[in-house]
Design an enzyme around this catalytic site. Sequence first.
Site, mmCIF file in Angstrom:
data_model
loop_
_atom_site.group_PDB
_atom_site.id
_atom_site.type_symbol
_atom_site.label_atom_id
_atom_site.label_comp_id
_atom_site.label_asym_id
_atom_site.label_seq_id
_atom_site.Cartn_x
_atom_site.Cartn_y
_atom_site.Cartn_z
ATOM 1 N N ASN A 354 -27.566 7.164 34.089
ATOM 2 C CA ASN A 354 -26.955 7.318 32.761
ATOM 3 C C ASN A 354 -27.916 7.965 31.768
ATOM 4 O O ASN A 354 -29.016 8.375 32.094
ATOM 5 C CB ASN A 354 -26.453 5.962 32.253
ATOM 6 C CG ASN A 354 -27.574 4.944 32.086
ATOM 7 O OD1 ASN A 354 -28.741 5.301 31.921
ATOM 8 N ND2 ASN A 354 -27.223 3.681 32.126
ATOM 9 N N CYS A 418 -17.048 9.438 34.730
ATOM 10 C CA CYS A 418 -18.238 8.586 34.724
ATOM 11 C C CYS A 418 -17.856 7.326 33.960
ATOM 12 O O CYS A 418 -17.022 6.552 34.408
ATOM 13 C CB CYS A 418 -19.430 9.307 34.126
ATOM 14 S SG CYS A 418 -19.139 10.122 32.541
ATOM 15 N N SER A 419 -18.405 7.120 32.787
ATOM 16 C CA SER A 419 -18.019 5.971 31.967
ATOM 17 C C SER A 419 -16.974 6.400 30.949
ATOM 18 O O SER A 419 -15.793 6.093 31.091
ATOM 19 C CB SER A 419 -19.245 5.374 31.281
ATOM 20 O OG SER A 419 -20.155 4.876 32.245
ATOM 21 N N ASP A 420 -17.420 7.138 29.935
ATOM 22 C CA ASP A 420 -16.477 7.616 28.927
ATOM 23 C C ASP A 420 -15.986 9.026 29.211
ATOM 24 O O ASP A 420 -15.112 9.525 28.507
ATOM 25 C CB ASP A 420 -17.121 7.573 27.536
ATOM 26 C CG ASP A 420 -17.281 6.143 27.034
ATOM 27 O OD1 ASP A 420 -16.348 5.350 27.252
ATOM 28 O OD2 ASP A 420 -18.330 5.818 26.466
ATOM 29 N N GLY A 421 -16.553 9.686 30.187
ATOM 30 C CA GLY A 421 -16.042 10.979 30.592
ATOM 31 C C GLY A 421 -16.472 12.132 29.722
ATOM 32 O O GLY A 421 -15.785 13.160 29.669
ATOM 33 N N TRP A 422 -17.632 11.986 29.048
ATOM 34 C CA TRP A 422 -18.069 13.106 28.214
ATOM 35 C C TRP A 422 -19.537 13.490 28.448
ATOM 36 O O TRP A 422 -20.040 14.395 27.810
ATOM 37 C CB TRP A 422 -17.845 12.817 26.731
ATOM 38 C CG TRP A 422 -18.411 11.520 26.208
ATOM 39 C CD1 TRP A 422 -19.637 10.988 26.452
ATOM 40 C CD2 TRP A 422 -17.746 10.604 25.328
ATOM 41 N NE1 TRP A 422 -19.791 9.799 25.778
ATOM 42 C CE2 TRP A 422 -18.641 9.532 25.068
ATOM 43 C CE3 TRP A 422 -16.497 10.582 24.705
ATOM 44 C CZ2 TRP A 422 -18.320 8.464 24.238
ATOM 45 C CZ3 TRP A 422 -16.183 9.518 23.884
ATOM 46 C CH2 TRP A 422 -17.080 8.479 23.655
ATOM 47 N N ARG A 424 -21.855 12.847 32.057
ATOM 48 C CA ARG A 424 -21.954 13.281 33.447
ATOM 49 C C ARG A 424 -20.695 14.000 33.905
ATOM 50 O O ARG A 424 -20.755 14.928 34.719
ATOM 51 C CB ARG A 424 -22.224 12.059 34.339
ATOM 52 C CG ARG A 424 -23.618 11.500 34.201
ATOM 53 C CD ARG A 424 -23.759 10.102 34.768
ATOM 54 N NE ARG A 424 -23.170 9.103 33.891
ATOM 55 C CZ ARG A 424 -23.367 7.795 34.015
ATOM 56 N NH1 ARG A 424 -24.159 7.349 34.977
ATOM 57 N NH2 ARG A 424 -22.805 6.934 33.191
#
Length: 766
Positions: A354, A418-422, A424
């Site tokens: 991350n 990924c997590s929020d998509g902005w 990775r």
Amino acid sequence: MSNKIQVLRRVEDVQVLADGKISTANLVLTSHHLVVIQAFTPPTSQDTSNHQPKPKTKETFIAYPSISQCTFRPTPPASGLSSAIRIRCRDFRFLTLNFTDDRQARDVYETTKCQTCRLGTVEKLYAFSFDAPPPEKAINGWELYDAKAEWRRQGISEKGVDRGWRISKINTDYAFSPTYPALLVVPSSISDNTINYAGRYRSRVRIPALTYLHPVNNCSITRSSQPLAGLRGNRSIQDEKLVSACFSASAQVEDDEPSSQPLSRESPASSLADLGLPTEGDLSDTERLEDEMISSSNLEVLSDKPHVYGAQQHNLIVDARPTVNALAMQAVGLGSENMDHYKFATKAYLGIDNIHVMRDSLAKVIEAIKDSDISTLPPNRELLAKSGWLKHIRGLLDGAALIARQVGIQHSHVLIHCSDGWDRTSQLSALSQLMLDPYYRTIDGFIVLVEKDWLAFGHMFQHRSGFLNSDKWFKTENDALAGSAIQPGGNGEGRGDAIENALLSAKRFFNKSNASQDTVTDSDGEMLSIDEPPKAKRSSGTKETLANKEATKPKETSPVFHQFLDCTYQLLHQYPTRFEFNERFLRRMLYHLYSCQYGTFLYNNEKSRLDARVHERTTSVWSYFLAQRAGFTNKDYDGGEIEDHVRGKERLLFPKLDQTRWWPEIFNRTDAELNGPTNAATERYLGPREDSVGVGHGVLTGVETADRVIPASSIRQPPPNGNQGKLASLREGIVSLGILNSMGGQGGSKSPSNGKEKQPMEVEMQ
């Protein structure tokens, strides 16, 4: 210097240390730049006349937002020593200023600090007062990217149903998803009502939406944020229906409907840049695997019309995170897809770290090169290797290559998150398209790619870049020349144990009543470090709240976009004739990310830029690049017709992972210093990856099917790392918190819905 520049302070005869050389200069502090003016005499010619060349001046502009650390070292007046200011910039320029007058040094330091991190709002940055030169004014860079035009190029129009996709206007006012673009391309079989419900299941309502449609086989790349699965295994029928439709959109195209480009009679696998006609002994492992892919092509020719078969057999959901991160996120109601409900696909965890790990990695790189202002010695290669920077770059390239192969060779659809998509997600999505589509390798195409996958899809440039700086990056000390933490947010101590952080964060979450998601997760959607102080209670309507609204949070900064440019450089270096732009184009783009001279990168999403009216009030950075196109054009570029059977003209290209190298120009070092003929330290720390899955060096840490997670060890056994024990401790720790009991469950590992025993997730860690 222009008369329009507001001069705040002037100081003469300052000693400057840069690149290991000492010179004397005058300083001019303006409202937006620290200007170093040095006099120099041009070298004499071979002319034997007595005419001496006239002295000239060199002006070096340092934009205040580009300062990553400024350290002031005062000295007593009677000591006879010089007071010093040491400045380190985000474009990796380092310099030291020595003053004979301590008062002057203090004034310069305080003025620089005030203009760098006391602005309070983005609208006080240089972009809002910059007067572009005539060549840039003649080009409106804001008009270069048109979302509708880009979708038309991909074969999707606003009218009717094209290639199984349609343009939805559910987000035209940004009320549906504030961080997403106004126009969303979704499967034509999915209604806006279904999308509305599906949005409730994705973090920050970032639903699976199309970003790329392959012109040859109609296979897609979609992107989203993580699902809100949680420990209870929540599911959304609407989300499952949406993902399924994304993975079957190509089947909805009528046979008599012409595509935007003719379908090749040969498999796109034949377009691999690595392929040619070498002997078996000359083939690498990657090339052999690609040869096998060609021989088992899914593309067959019936009559006069080619058809793609098996395109739905290898569809892939790519979770960019390490498996342990995805597992830990379940403790706070997030997580990853339960593949029991997505039986039409498999899932791959890429194990990409991350934003915090990447920030610390770059901090270690800077630690290795930080003395370039006072020393001509080469950087510390041991520290460079320990930073892990090249390992992260290689991991991103490997993950993007996996996606490109799935689409271009396996004729399959891919969903990335990924997590929020902005962060990775943007890296992987943009890099895979760069490998798939020659258009994005042109100057105009690369600009469109950045606009679409970074700006429109909401990469948080303001948060990640820290344009407003932070007081923490300015300090006064007596040993400034020793230099310690120099990267925004980096403390040189790492993040501590990720497992313990996850457990403590989860415990805080479930011990708080009415706790919001933001209290335990950062903007990257993962666990905060245990040393992160709790957020203060929000107060509304106060001037202090408004002033701090845009303040830089050091722990949210990260070189995400820098890594994307670095990966692009790797491809450019490996395929020097396949890109229209040159290395300087990428380097100047990173510089202008931090210069804040243009409005393009100042905000976090499309809505914020629209609200700030940047199109009206600032100049686009693309105006700068297009006005000087000749200087950014690759003289070796071969932009001829695509010919999959001719080496150097193929449609697809893939990274040569064993040739990943340092980008010397961006770090202001020579190629010999960073990529010398021998570098034992780098070889020792990078070494061959032993946990590879699939192709190349591999970054997969597990492939999940509808029935189970297939551990990477079933394909190639990784070396012992002790992480399985940590994962077991994580599971036990989550259960010990009584999480399921507090949610109305039965405790233990049983599902609260049916009481059946759930199989533990098998994961592999890097």
